[in-house]
Each structure stands twice: as C-alpha cells, then as structure tokens.
Design an enzyme around this catalytic site. Structure first.
Site: not given
Length: 645
Positions: A199, A235, A293, A316, A474
């Site tokens: 990220w 994600c 997300h 997830d 994000y």
C-alpha cells in the site's frame, strides 16, 4: 462403458465402483466410498445405476451425497464374474459444491442469482468515494483454461492440508471451512498464498494493484511460478481473486464494497484520530478509515450457528488482523452484523466495526492538551455496494448490514454490541461546516472546492479557518499538500452562510496523485473565544477519460474479431509509454498488451487494434486497462454478444 467380448449381464456380472479423494482416503473421513451398480438411484449416498444398454455398451449414471467433500476424485471399477475379477481406473473427476441441489449447503433458490453468482465470469468492483462511486470492470474468469486446477492446487498447499491432509480433505464438505481456507490462501501472509499486499505506492519490483483487470492472469502467474506470491494486491484484488476461486468451486459469491470502512485494531468500536493544531494527523498514532474496502459475500447455510444466520456470509481475504492465529476473516453472517451479535463465528466484531465504528477527532492545543473536535462529515459504513443481478448496475445493500439510522432496531443492535459511543447524544453547536465541490473534477483539470459554513445562532462568531487539500490513497494515507488557504479572522454573522473557495491546480497535484485518483480536502474551523473546533473532510475522485471500444466485424463463434480501443489525452502534456491491455473470458485465451511507441500529444488520441477469437456463444465483456507515464490505471469495458458460427 465399453465391454470387450460380450455385454454386461446383471445376472452374471457384479460391478463395484469406488471413489477416493485426497492422499489418504478413508470411509470414516468421507473421502472414500464403495458401491455396487443398482437398479435405481438413491438420494444422499454414492450410487450408480444403469441408464441404457446397447450391445457391449453400458451407460451408467452416478449420484453423490450432497455433503461429499469437494475436490479431485478417482473413479475405479471392480468387475467379478464367478470367481474371476478385474479392476480398472475409469477416470478422474472434480466434485464441486452445487447451488442447484436443494440438499447442498450452498443451495440458492433463484435461478437468476445462480447464473450471476456462480456462472457469470465478469462483473464490476466499486471504487472511488462515497460521493462519487466508480464502477471498475473485472474479468473473474472462473471457467477459463487451467483455473479449476489452480483452485484445487490452492486447497492442496494450504497449511491445514500440509499439517493433516486427511482431516483437511474430509472437511472440504463444508463451504464454511472452504471459505475460511480461501480467505487465508488468497493472501500470502501465513502460507504459499496467491497475493502479496502493498500500500505504499512503490510497486516497481512487481505489478501495481491498480493495473489488474482480472483474476485469471494473477492465478496463472501464481500456478506457473510454483505457487510463488504475486506482487501486488490491495483489497479489491484480494476480494476479486477470492470471488473467482469460490465461484469456481461452486459457492455463490459476490464482491462488495463498503465506503468509509473502519480498521479497528483494539476492538473498542472507536476510531480515534490525533491531530496537531492545524488538523493534520500525527504520525503513527492512528487507526485508519479506508476510503473504501472490498470483501466478498458467499451464500451458505450455517448449521454451526443459531437458525436465521444462513444466507450471505462476509469473507475478507485482505490481510488486516489475525483470526485464530491466521490472516483471514469470516465467514460471518451478514445478519449477525446487522443484529450486533458480536460473538458470532467468525470475526463478527471486526466486520461490525468496519461498518459501524464511531470516529473521534482530538486536536492538540498549544499547551499540549487534547481537545475533542466536532466532525459531522465522516460516517463509517456508507453505500455498501455490489453488482445488481443480471444487469450492469450497482445495488445498494447497506440495509442488509445496518438498520435505518436512529431506528429502535438500530438502538437494539448497538446495545447488543455494547456500542456505547453510538448511544450517546451528539451535542448541537449551531455552527456547522461541510466541504462542497464544483463541476468538472476530471483528471488533468483545475477545479474549485468550498468550505461551506453556516451559523444558525443569533450571535456573531469570530473564527479561524484552515482549508487544505492533499493527495490521498484509498486506505486513508495522505500525501503532499496540493492546495491551501487560511482565513485568520472570519466573522460569521447571525443566521448566515459563507462559502470559502480553494482552487486546486493540476500542476500542484499531478506529481503526487496516487493511482486511486483521490484528493482529501480538510477544513478546520477554530473559534478561540469558546475554544471549539469543527472539522470537515471530503474525498474527491478525479474522473479518468473514457476508453472507447469499437468492435469491427461480425461477432461470431470461432471467427476472428477486431477490437479498436482508443482514449483521448486530457492533459496539457504528452503521454509517454502508452499501452492498452485487454482480456475477456470467452473472447481472448490470455491477456493481450499493445504498446504505443510514439508520445500521445495533448488532446490527441491513443488508438490500437487487438485481435480477438471468441470461443463461446453468448454475452461477454471485453475489459481494458490503459497505462502511461502520467495517466495510469484507466479502465473501460464493452459488452460483446457472440452469435453462432
């Protein structure tokens, strides 16, 4: 089955079949079964019966128990006539979950939903921001060449299989278990999983998460490189790959996006932001709220839980927190999240916080003490989105996770979840601020944003305003400043409104904008006389130019087709290193990239042609990505209906 010499005779010949799966099959684990050819089928057990017989050819049909483990099976046959016998391996087959079978734990009643959530190979993932939802096309490709084998490999390299293969194979009869394994294996934090997350906007030794347009290329890379992790995912990539794997295994699955999604590390359902006197976040002290997300939902029964918790389960695969010692999350019933039932397996508290956590902003004052600020601009868990069944549209499913705000049911759910912050009344101030935006927020443009301030009291208020814009990823990580204005003495007359503009210039944000195309605008209104702080924030999504796709020729099965793909450069500078990448289940066997050697000047068009060879009749999506030095991760798609030859 073809018999040599003579045909099968029921009065003379005994045919016994065997099925086995896994490296150590056993009948007690449900991974081995023996059964004789019978006259009629029986439900709920392994069985074989004669459908037809002509001369030496015997046509046999097989049925399986609905709770048999999924996976690769070997089908064997033992024949005996009197005291003579022979044995043969007839074939290998793959057994999947079956959403069409009422006895299966993934049974889904609606045929339209089965088509969408099991059989459809393309879809959309929702990105952008809650105020500007952006649909991104994705090629799931669960039935593309080699993907099923890859999904079975994924099951066979998971740590539970390596530790105890017979127990792991036995437990593959449960979509709950398989969902949990897939959640762990799509990331590589504990295992030989598929994707490495990153990220920090530094992807030079791999592929930017924003580049991907489908799961097929990712899964093939992982398999072809000996189950080595693929760099990089974020994600929506984790969720999309999980969706491909779960659909491939027969489990109805969809990707969902939650806007303003909280990452609550200490399980207190509270996200606390610590800021300096200018409203800027202090480094290293903050839990995060992600702009959006993504996770998946899979449809299944929950015999391990109380009645009413069957249906959509949140899973997830993005590695955030450990669950039972492993980086995975779920499956947890969406209904349990709505009811605030946080003891429900698995990981209900974490998912509940993602959609319900409260936000508190603390501002550090000159003497070092912390003062709570009022922030009405940030609500966690908005516009929860998925693709609508059978249509290229967004469906809002927020109501499946949350009761209406302020309703008695919401209060009951918060009480059950011990969510005390949400049960306290917010103080009213009479002075409020929000960030408004103008028109034309396109990539490459200059545009205005406004701090809109209202005074609903009968008194003057003398305030100080700090208005600032920064690029942002994000997941909430802010970058450099790209615009700021300060008003040291702003007088708000009684019952008045004021709009303070801030001009944001392309030349200021162009070098720092991430591939998320997001800018965070923050206003901090300080009233020294009352020592009060009002904070307002808004994330702005800059829209990319449109990719235009023309189909040249008549779209027919197994006939060459050409797609002309183009994009106009919206910037006032040339684009270098331009490339289009296309893929589409049923339209291309593999991803194709076409590079453009020359610079594309300002206002000019980048255009290429790509050859397609449609293999299947029906509706397909051609998904396109455009990359260059200054304009990245631009996405487009076109539906193509392929007719018979």
């Amino acid at each position: 089955m073809h018999f040599q010499g003579r045909g099968y005779e029921a009065s003379v010949d005994t045919l016994t079949f065997s099925v086995v799966t896994g490296p150590a099959p056993s009948e007690e684990c449900g991974t081995k079964a023996r059964f004789q050819l019978s006259d009629a089928m029986e439900d709920g057990i392994w069985a074989a019966s004669v459908v037809d017989q002509q001369d030496n050819v015997l046509l046999v049909q097989f049925s399986t128990p609905a709770n048999a483990p999924v996976g690769l099976y070997r089908l064997g046959l033992e024949t005996s006539t009197g005291d003579q016998g022979s044995s043969f391996v007839l074939c290998h087959f793959v057994l999947l979950f079956n959403a069409w079978c009422p006895a299966d734990e993934v049974y889904l009643e609606s045929e339209e939903e089965r088509q969408e959530y099991v059989l459809t190979q393309q879809g959309f993932i929702y990105q952008g921001s809650a105020k500007f939802i952006k649909s991104t096309p994705w090629n799931f490709g669960q039935f593309e060449d080699g993907i099923l084998d890859t999904c079975l490999t994924l099951l066979d390299v998971n740590p539970k299989f390596l530790k105890n293969s017979s127990r792991d194979c036995s437990r593959r009869n449960s979509p709950i278990y398989v969902g949990r394994v897939v959640s762990a294996m799509v990331n590589c934090n504990d295992d030989q999983g598929v994707l490495l997350g990153r990220w920090d906007n530094n992807y030079s030794d791999g592929i930017s998460p924003m580049f991907w347009i489908g799961s097929v290329d990712i899964l093939r890379r992982w398999k072809n490189e000996g189950c080595q992790r693929v760099k990089y995912g974020q994600c929506w990539v984790f969720a999309a790959v999980a969706c491909t794997v779960l659909r491939c295994l027969g489990i109805p699955t969809r990707v969902v996006t939650n806007y303003n999604s909280a990452h609550d590390q200490n399980s207190n359902l509270l996200i606390e932001y610590f800021r300096n006197e200018y409203g800027e976040l202090q480094r290293g002290k903050n839990e995060m709220i992600w702009n959006f997300h993504c996770w998946v939902e899979s449809w299944m029964t929950r015999p391990d839980l109380q009645p009413g918790y069957e249906g959509w389960q949140a899973i997830d695969p993005t590695p955030q927190e450990k669950s039972e010692g492993t980086y995975c999350c779920g499956p947890v019933p969406v209904r349990a999240i709505k009811e605030g039932d946080l003891s429900t397996k698995y990981d209900a508290a974490f998912v509940f916080a993602e959609v319900n956590a409260d936000v508190v902003d603390w501002i550090q004052q000159e003497d070092g003490s912390m003062r709570k600020s009022i922030n009405r601009s940030l609500t966690v868990g908005l516009k929860i989105s998925t693709k609508r069944v059978g249509r290229d549209e967004r469906e809002d499913i927020t109501h499946t996770y949350k009761y209406p705000e302020g309703s008695p049911e919401e209060r009951e759910a918060f009480t059950r979840a011990n969510h005390l912050n949400k049960l306290t009344k917010e103080e009213e101030t009479g002075v409020a601020m929000r960030i408004r935006v103008g028109q034309g927020m396109n990539m490459g443009s200059d545009f205005d944003v406004f701090a809109h301030i209202t005074n609903d009291t009968s008194e003057d208020h003398v305030c100080r305003l700090l208005l600032c814009a920064r690029t942002v990823s994000y997941n909430g990580i802010v970058g450099p400043e790209c615009g700021t204005t300060t008003q040291l003495e702003l007088t708000l007359e009684p019952f008045s409104e004021k709009s303070i503009p801030l001009r944001i210039l392309y030349e200021k944000y162009c070098d720092y904008l991430t591939e998320s195309n997001l800018i965070k605008v923050r206003g901090l209104l300080i009233e020294p006389a009352t020592n009060s702080y009002i904070l307002a924030e808004r994330d702005i999504y800059l829209e990319n130019p449109e990719i235009k796709i023309r189909i040249l020729g008549e779209p027919k099965q197994k006939r060459k087709l050409v797609a002309e793909v183009s994009l106009r450069n919206p910037l006032n500078v040339p684009l270098l290193g331009c490339a289009f990448t296309v893929e589409g289940a049923g339209l291309t066997e593999e991803q194709k990239t076409v590079e453009i050697a020359d610079p594309v000047e300002a206002g000019e068009e980048a255009k290429v042609r790509v050859n397609l060879l449609p293999l299947y009749v029906g509706r397909h999506k051609l998904v396109v990505d455009f990359e260059s030095d200054k304009l990245k991760a631009v996405k487009g798609y076109r539906n193509v209906i392929i007719g018979p030859p």
